[in-house]
Design a protein around this motif. Sequence first.
Motif, mmCIF file in Angstrom:
data_model
loop_
_atom_site.group_PDB
_atom_site.id
_atom_site.type_symbol
_atom_site.label_atom_id
_atom_site.label_comp_id
_atom_site.label_asym_id
_atom_site.label_seq_id
_atom_site.Cartn_x
_atom_site.Cartn_y
_atom_site.Cartn_z
ATOM 1 N N TYR A 35 0.721 -1.289 -0.001
ATOM 2 C CA TYR A 35 0.001 -0.122 0.069
ATOM 3 C C TYR A 35 0.926 1.368 -0.011
ATOM 4 C CZ TYR A 35 -3.192 3.799 1.881
ATOM 5 O OH TYR A 35 -3.598 4.835 1.963
ATOM 6 N N ALA A 36 1.940 1.266 0.864
ATOM 7 C CA ALA A 36 2.781 2.543 0.917
ATOM 8 C C ALA A 36 3.559 2.947 -0.477
ATOM 9 C CB ALA A 36 3.857 2.222 2.015
ATOM 10 N N MET A 37 3.862 1.630 -0.924
ATOM 11 C CA MET A 37 4.721 1.709 -2.376
ATOM 12 C C MET A 37 3.678 2.330 -3.529
ATOM 13 S SD MET A 37 7.478 -1.439 -2.544
ATOM 14 C CE MET A 37 6.360 -2.711 -2.157
ATOM 15 N N ALA A 43 9.675 3.789 -1.203
ATOM 16 C CA ALA A 43 10.903 2.498 -1.788
ATOM 17 C C ALA A 43 10.556 1.301 -0.848
ATOM 18 C CB ALA A 43 12.313 3.064 -1.309
ATOM 19 N N ALA A 44 11.313 0.142 -1.421
ATOM 20 C CA ALA A 44 11.039 -1.060 -0.895
ATOM 21 C C ALA A 44 11.469 -1.089 0.546
ATOM 22 C CB ALA A 44 11.848 -2.164 -1.798
ATOM 23 N N SER A 45 12.782 -0.190 0.693
ATOM 24 C CA SER A 45 13.359 -0.122 1.995
ATOM 25 C C SER A 45 12.322 0.163 3.085
ATOM 26 C CB SER A 45 14.538 0.378 2.024
ATOM 27 O OG SER A 45 14.430 1.837 1.675
ATOM 28 N N LEU A 98 3.318 9.304 4.483
ATOM 29 C CA LEU A 98 3.993 8.086 4.908
ATOM 30 C C LEU A 98 4.637 8.334 6.197
ATOM 31 C CD1 LEU A 98 5.207 5.577 3.906
ATOM 32 C CD2 LEU A 98 7.254 6.866 2.762
ATOM 33 N N THR A 99 5.215 9.491 6.563
ATOM 34 C CA THR A 99 5.743 9.833 7.857
ATOM 35 C C THR A 99 4.748 9.323 9.093
ATOM 36 O OG1 THR A 99 7.170 11.426 6.917
ATOM 37 C CG2 THR A 99 6.999 11.379 9.381
ATOM 38 N N LEU A 100 3.803 9.706 9.233
ATOM 39 C CA LEU A 100 2.657 9.476 10.078
ATOM 40 C C LEU A 100 2.084 8.085 10.097
ATOM 41 C CD1 LEU A 100 0.332 12.584 9.848
ATOM 42 C CD2 LEU A 100 1.845 11.974 11.892
#
Length: 397
Positions: A35-37, A43-45, A98-100
Amino acid sequence: MQKEKIWTSTFTLTMITSLLFYFVFYALTVVVGSYAMTQYHAAASIAGLLSGIFVVGGFIGRLYAGNNVIRFGIKRMLYAGAIFYLLTTLLYFVMPNLTLLIILRFFHGIGFGIGATAASTLAGMIVPKSRRGEGIGYFALSITIASAFGPFISMSVYNSVGYQLLIVIASVAAVLALVLSIFIKVPEALAKARKMEKKPFSIWNFFEKSALPISLIGFLVGIGYASILSFLDSFSASIGLLTAGSLFYVIYAIFIVGSRPLSGRLFDAKGDNFVMYPTFIFFAFGLALTGLSNSTLLLLIAAAFVGLGYGSFLPFGQAIAIRNAEPERIGIATSTIYGIFDMGVGVGPFLLGTIIPMTGYRKLYYLSAVFLLVVAVIYYFVHGRKALKPIDEYEVK
């Protein structure tokens, strides 16, 4: 003599509550990276970090719960974990960036660690000592079932309907966990908070020394399991067995559920080593078969052996971990083995991920199989050679 009862209403409701805690964990963890990607172009990391940061939060939550479960009372600790877990689950609906999301994953892990540790500690305290291996073995099926059907439901819903419905399902599960925790009848001695003498800060306030040897083994077993949890999907896709890969966890769960009554009784009747050594051998054999797999049948046979092996370690590891702990430190012993095991699962993907470019997936599984045999040798030196026989534990002690 009539056997002491395991399946009380308290035990059953606690087991279902634990299943719901773990279902939410698996359902969200499996897809949050994808979901994030997709949503945030991560990134995958960073996708890996979203899994790892939850484990770190869970570790902290477990240490806190283990150290305070007696001081606050196990019922209050279970409530607190269930409420915090529900609130953090609901926050997935409103993550703007993304940070949250990363921060939320950390705090969600803390809620999971508190609730899951309270539930597993309660189970360890209420099962009869003479049937502890069998009772904890049954309780651990809650984790097994969640680990099989959580990812299956998660991937099906996410790929066919979408992320929002998955959050709805996870939220409903978290609500049910909270509701069930209200109806769990905890023995009065465990439910009440106890006044405890204030102790100076020490690392041993958070870890149980007697549980550390088997917890070290748990950490290593967790690393071995990470080869399945993190890379099986990619491996099965690379060899054209994606459907078999999705069925892997179902077969794995079926064999754990089918073997647990017998393995639990053998653990109590025959002692630690009678069950633990086959556990390592079956797990290693399952990993080797995974690497050899070139057909659906072979991969599903591998799943059966992984279930018989890995699936038997944690419940009996917990039974060993809490055996020599004082009653007021059973919670700390429980959080010690689960927390250290979780860290193995958390760091495993990173460690094994550095090996894959050099070995490929098949050789990774071969190496993991050899690694598990080495773990069996380490087990002998840290616990196996001095493991108590059941007669020592139950008749002499």
